[in-house]
Design an enzyme around this catalytic site. Structure first.
Site, short mmCIF file in Angstrom:
data_model
loop_
_atom_site.label_atom_id
_atom_site.label_comp_id
_atom_site.label_asym_id
_atom_site.label_seq_id
_atom_site.Cartn_x
_atom_site.Cartn_y
_atom_site.Cartn_z
N GLU A 2 0.84 -1.11 0.08
CA GLU A 2 -0.06 0.07 0.05
C GLU A 2 0.79 1.19 0.00
O GLU A 2 1.99 1.14 0.53
CB GLU A 2 -0.92 -0.09 1.20
CG GLU A 2 -1.93 0.90 1.49
CD GLU A 2 -2.78 1.24 0.49
OE1 GLU A 2 -2.33 1.73 -0.73
OE2 GLU A 2 -4.09 0.86 0.64
N ASP A 3 0.64 2.38 -0.54
CA ASP A 3 1.12 3.51 -0.67
C ASP A 3 1.17 4.09 0.76
O ASP A 3 2.15 4.52 1.25
CB ASP A 3 0.91 4.43 -1.65
CG ASP A 3 -0.68 4.66 -1.56
OD1 ASP A 3 -1.58 4.21 -0.85
OD2 ASP A 3 -1.18 5.66 -2.48
N ASP A 37 -3.96 5.80 6.25
CA ASP A 37 -4.19 7.12 6.74
C ASP A 37 -5.10 6.91 7.91
O ASP A 37 -4.66 6.52 9.42
CB ASP A 37 -4.83 7.94 5.61
CG ASP A 37 -5.39 9.38 6.38
OD1 ASP A 37 -5.65 9.95 7.32
OD2 ASP A 37 -5.05 10.10 5.38
N PHE A 39 -1.42 16.75 3.74
CA PHE A 39 -1.86 15.90 2.72
C PHE A 39 -0.70 15.87 1.88
O PHE A 39 -0.10 16.96 1.29
CB PHE A 39 -2.99 16.59 1.62
CG PHE A 39 -3.52 15.81 0.89
CD1 PHE A 39 -4.63 14.85 1.35
CD2 PHE A 39 -2.99 15.54 -0.42
CE1 PHE A 39 -5.07 13.81 0.44
CE2 PHE A 39 -3.68 14.38 -1.24
CZ PHE A 39 -4.69 13.65 -1.01
N ARG A 86 0.81 12.42 -9.78
CA ARG A 86 1.42 10.94 -9.68
C ARG A 86 2.77 11.12 -10.57
O ARG A 86 3.53 10.18 -10.27
CB ARG A 86 0.43 10.06 -10.07
CG ARG A 86 -0.78 9.73 -9.50
CD ARG A 86 -1.47 8.53 -10.09
NE ARG A 86 -2.83 8.48 -9.69
CZ ARG A 86 -3.31 7.92 -8.44
NH1 ARG A 86 -2.46 7.50 -7.77
NH2 ARG A 86 -4.65 7.84 -8.40
#
Ligand code: HPA
Ligand code: MG
Length: 214
Positions: A130-131, A134, A183, A196
């Site tokens: 997973e990136d 959160d 963020f 991206r």
């Protein structure tokens, strides 16, 4: 969780220190994690994962955000040796996970894999890549769903873990960087599908948030 790099609230680098895409000139506040550091950290994550391996690994890339991380992690993992000093057989899966908002706290996720694909997980050692974690809700729901297909084990590696009060306290087995509650974009992480194409992980600016709001 094994050791990870802890990035503090005010850490980062002025944009002037890097060559950045000119189309994002006003859309970033600072570079939080330079690309080179990301790549170096991934080498160690691969070594840590390999040190715990005893069986072939089914590596599951959570699209779209993790695809860059996944590619680099697999590149490193291919070169690693398991506990018996053998190379590690790897197979790949690519999944899109949609979490339904406004559901009960257990959460509910839609996984873009067929029943047949998921049934093939039985008895396998899954490594979910997973990136970013959160709130942790999507990952917890994903793990619960995958468990129904009786894999031998499920491990999770996330490049980033956000230190946020919204967290459900879920912590993956392997984490690249713990980051402040900001963020972030870049290295395949997006804001409404933008950023991206930025190599570094950066903090988005107010201008960027407005420019790419939907
Ligand atoms: N950036 C990009 N995607 C995300 C983030 C973030 O900070 N948090 C959850 N998804
Ligand atoms: Mg993700």
């Amino acid at each position: 969780m094994t050791q990870c790099i802890d990035i503090k609230d005010n850490d980062g680098y002025d944009l002037e220190n890097f060559v950045l895409p000119t189309h994002y000139a006003r859309d970033l506040e600072r570079v939080l994690i330079p690309y080179g550091l990301i790549r170096d950290r991934i080498e160690k994550l691969a070594a840590d994962i390999a040190a715990d391996c005893t069986n072939p690994v089914v590596a599951c890339c959570v699209l779209k955000g993790a695809h860059g991380f996944f590619a680099h992690l697999m590149e490193s993992l291919k070169k690693q040796k398991d506990r018996k000093a053998e190379s590690i057989p790897l197979s790949f899966e690519f999944i899109k996970v949609k979490s339904y908002e406004n559901t009960e706290s257990t959460g509910n996720v839609y996984i873009s894999l067929s029943e047949e694909d998921m049934k093939s997980f039985k008895g396998k050692d899954l490594l979910i890549c997973e990136d970013i974690i959160d709130t942790g809700r999507t990952m917890v729901a994903l793990i619960e769903k995958l468990k129904k297909y009786e894999p031998a084990s499920i491990r999770v590696v996330s490049l980033l873990l956000k230190k946020t009060p919204r967290s459900n306290q879920y912590v993956p087995e392997y984490v690249g960087f713990a980051i402040p509650d900001l963020f972030v974009v870049g290295y395949c992480l997006d804001y409404n599908e933008h950023f991206r194409d930025l190599d570094h992980i950066a903090v988005i600016s107010e201008h960027g948030k407005q420019a790419y709001a939907v």
